[in-house]
Motif scaffolding. Structure first.
Motif, PDB file in Angstrom:
ATOM      1  N   ALA A 141     100.928 -14.486 -84.638  1.00 47.54           N
ATOM      2  CA  ALA A 141     100.250 -13.286 -85.144  1.00 47.54           C
ATOM      3  C   ALA A 141     101.150 -12.513 -86.099  1.00 47.54           C
ATOM      4  N   SER A 142     102.433 -12.381 -85.754  1.00 46.51           N
ATOM      5  CA  SER A 142     103.302 -11.557 -86.611  1.00 46.51           C
ATOM      6  C   SER A 142     103.479 -12.193 -87.985  1.00 46.51           C
ATOM      7  N   CYS A 143     103.446 -13.547 -88.053  1.00 45.43           N
ATOM      8  CA  CYS A 143     103.593 -14.219 -89.357  1.00 45.43           C
ATOM      9  C   CYS A 143     102.338 -14.009 -90.217  1.00 45.43           C
ATOM     10  N   GLY A 154      89.846 -13.931 -84.198  1.00 48.54           N
ATOM     11  CA  GLY A 154      89.638 -14.123 -82.764  1.00 48.54           C
ATOM     12  C   GLY A 154      90.955 -14.488 -82.123  1.00 48.54           C
ATOM     13  N   VAL A 155      91.190 -13.970 -80.928  1.00 45.40           N
ATOM     14  CA  VAL A 155      92.374 -14.348 -80.146  1.00 45.40           C
ATOM     15  C   VAL A 155      91.847 -14.990 -78.878  1.00 45.40           C
ATOM     16  N   ILE A 156      92.190 -16.252 -78.654  1.00 41.41           N
ATOM     17  CA  ILE A 156      91.693 -16.957 -77.471  1.00 41.41           C
ATOM     18  C   ILE A 156      92.747 -16.879 -76.374  1.00 41.41           C
ATOM     19  N   GLY A 157      92.331 -16.432 -75.195  1.00 42.14           N
ATOM     20  CA  GLY A 157      93.252 -16.261 -74.065  1.00 42.14           C
ATOM     21  C   GLY A 157      92.918 -14.961 -73.361  1.00 42.14           C
ATOM     22  N   SER A 161     100.207 -12.518 -73.633  1.00 44.41           N
ATOM     23  CA  SER A 161     100.379 -12.924 -75.038  1.00 44.41           C
ATOM     24  C   SER A 161      99.141 -12.579 -75.857  1.00 44.41           C
ATOM     25  N   ALA A 162      97.957 -12.891 -75.317  1.00 43.55           N
ATOM     26  CA  ALA A 162      96.722 -12.620 -76.066  1.00 43.55           C
ATOM     27  C   ALA A 162      96.622 -11.128 -76.380  1.00 43.55           C
ATOM     28  N   CYS A 163      96.917 -10.281 -75.388  1.00 46.45           N
ATOM     29  CA  CYS A 163      96.800  -8.836 -75.603  1.00 46.45           C
ATOM     30  C   CYS A 163      97.880  -8.337 -76.559  1.00 46.45           C
ATOM     31  N   GLN A 164      99.108  -8.781 -76.314  1.00 46.50           N
ATOM     32  CA  GLN A 164     100.221  -8.339 -77.173  1.00 46.50           C
ATOM     33  C   GLN A 164      99.958  -8.715 -78.630  1.00 46.50           C
ATOM     34  N   GLU A 165      99.507  -9.933 -78.855  1.00 44.72           N
ATOM     35  CA  GLU A 165      99.300 -10.393 -80.231  1.00 44.72           C
ATOM     36  C   GLU A 165      98.041  -9.771 -80.837  1.00 44.72           C
ATOM     37  N   ALA A 166      97.039  -9.492 -80.023  1.00 47.42           N
ATOM     38  CA  ALA A 166      95.854  -8.784 -80.534  1.00 47.42           C
ATOM     39  C   ALA A 166      96.263  -7.404 -81.032  1.00 47.42           C
ATOM     40  N   LEU A 167      97.154  -6.747 -80.295  1.00 43.76           N
ATOM     41  CA  LEU A 167      97.627  -5.420 -80.717  1.00 43.76           C
ATOM     42  C   LEU A 167      98.423  -5.514 -82.023  1.00 43.76           C
ATOM     43  N   THR A 168      99.191  -6.593 -82.174  1.00 45.92           N
ATOM     44  CA  THR A 168      99.930  -6.796 -83.434  1.00 45.92           C
ATOM     45  C   THR A 168      98.960  -6.987 -84.597  1.00 45.92           C
ATOM     46  N   LEU A 169      97.916  -7.782 -84.350  1.00 46.60           N
ATOM     47  CA  LEU A 169      96.953  -8.079 -85.421  1.00 46.60           C
ATOM     48  C   LEU A 169      96.110  -6.861 -85.792  1.00 46.60           C
ATOM     49  N   ALA A 170      95.818  -6.023 -84.788  1.00 41.88           N
ATOM     50  CA  ALA A 170      94.831  -4.965 -85.004  1.00 41.88           C
ATOM     51  C   ALA A 170      95.263  -3.950 -86.053  1.00 41.88           C
ATOM     52  N   GLY A 171      96.577  -3.825 -86.288  1.00 47.48           N
ATOM     53  CA  GLY A 171      97.021  -2.885 -87.324  1.00 47.48           C
ATOM     54  C   GLY A 171      96.404  -3.208 -88.673  1.00 47.48           C
TER      55      GLY A 171
END
Ligand code: NDP
Length: 312
Positions: A141-143, A154-157, A161-171
């Motif tokens: 997600a960060s890349c 979409g984030v599957i999971g 990790s799914a939540c942490q990366e969804a929060l990274t993407l949501a910005g």
């Protein structure tokens, strides 16, 4: 010291060789060197492991606001080296018992070895996932977040990790859908609360993704009930698989492929220890992996002090 490894300045004989480049391995290297042992860490090509690509690692003591993996990992690397550990960007390829110790990759001898080879993100295993990898299917997600400004992913999971990366993407993105097969998220409460409150994140429960589709890039996913959701990218965070393959012939592994150890982190073979995600029952948190690395280094040190006899 015997022959050289071929890398200038590195020897072939070590008290302790540590396989892995993540936080467990680097902390193991730090402690082993601090305990006065000649220590080699085989880090693989990119020291840092899974943490390296995490935008904000949370729950690390002394970093109340979190810390980016690409900042934390180089510090841990420098700290291990400053203590005297030698780092080599090689993988663990082979390990054999030899003369009461270990022969690593055929040419390095070690009196004790710590396996800290970590894990890798599991694949979902659905049609389209492999074909569209790098064209909208991602594990980072960060890349990719900066490339997906104002898009929908979409984030599957359903775990941390799914939540942490969804929060990274949501910005930067306009919307993020967490697609979870369960009735509730498995993540820590802190992540669940922030996900629930985030205006750009929606959680869809009880959904099973059966296909990722798109011609040359991802355009959506198809669910088990036939529903299709249009998406610009899909991030797969459905758990970790341990990197235990190099010792699969040497040790009995647990049902998920992790390496079992006793409470001192020694495997069933004397002088062979395991730390971090590759170990059965390890806490898959940065702090837990660091603690494992330190613990395994201390256990390896006791093993060496006992002349290689099993821990009392
Ligand atoms: P987890 O194993 O914790 O969670 C995996 C999630 O994916 C579960 O919700 C699981 O559902 C779901 N899942 C598994 N297989 C499938 C599938 N085939 N299809 C759809 N969903 C699936 O993995 P994570 O990657 O979230 O986390 C790995 C480890 O790293 C954990 O121990 C976690 O605590 C840790 N971590 C810690 C962080 C922190 O402390 N800041 C941040 C990120 C990770 P089900 O339960 O039904 O199997």
């Amino acid at each position: 010291m015997s022959d050289k490894t071929g890398v200038r300045g590195l020897a072939d004989d070590y008290d302790v060789v540590i396989a892995g480049g993540g936080i467990a391995a680097l902390t193991g290297g730090l402690f082993s060197a601090r305990l006065g042992h000649s220590t080699l860490v085989l880090t693989g090509a990119a020291p840092g492991g899974l943490l390296l690509s995490i935008e904000q690692i949370e729950g690390v003591p002394a970093f109340p606001d979190g810390v980016p993996g690409y900042e934390l990992c180089p510090i841990a690397q420098e700290q291990a080296e400053a203590a005297g550990a030698e780092l080599l960007p090689d993988e663990l390829e082979s390990l054999e018992a030899s003369d009461g110790g270990w022969r690593v990759n055929g040419h390095i001898s070690a009196r004790a070895v710590i396996l800290a080879t970590g894990g890798r993100l599991r694949e979902l295993g659905v049609p389209g996932e492999e074909r569209l990898r790098g064209s909208g299917v991602s594990h980072c997600a960060s890349c990719d977040a900066p490339l997906l400004r104002e898009k929908v992913a979409g984030v599957i999971g359903g775990g941390d990790s799914a939540c942490q990366e969804a929060l990274t993407l949501a910005g930067p993105l306009s919307q993020v859908l967490i697609l979870s097969r369960d009735d509730e998220l498995r993540a820590q409460e802190t992540y669940r609360a922030r996900v629930a409150e985030h205006p750009k994140i929606e959680v869809r429960h009880g959904v099973v993704v059966e296909e990722i589709f798109g011609d040359s890039k991802v355009t959506g996913v198809r669910m088990a009930d036939g529903e299709e959701i249009a998406l610009d990218a899909v991030f797969v965070y459905v758990g970790l698989a341990p990197n235990s393959e190099p010792v699969a012939e040497l040790l009995s592994l647990d049902a998920d492929g992790h390496v079992p150890t006793d409470p001192s982190l020694q495997t069933e073979l004397p002088g062979l220890f395991a730390a971090g995600i590759v170990r059965s029952g390890a806490a898959h948190q940065a702090a837990g992996s660091a603690g494992d690395g330190a613990g395994a280094a201390k256990a390896a040190s006791r093993h060496l002090a006992n002349g290689g006899a099993p821990d009392a």
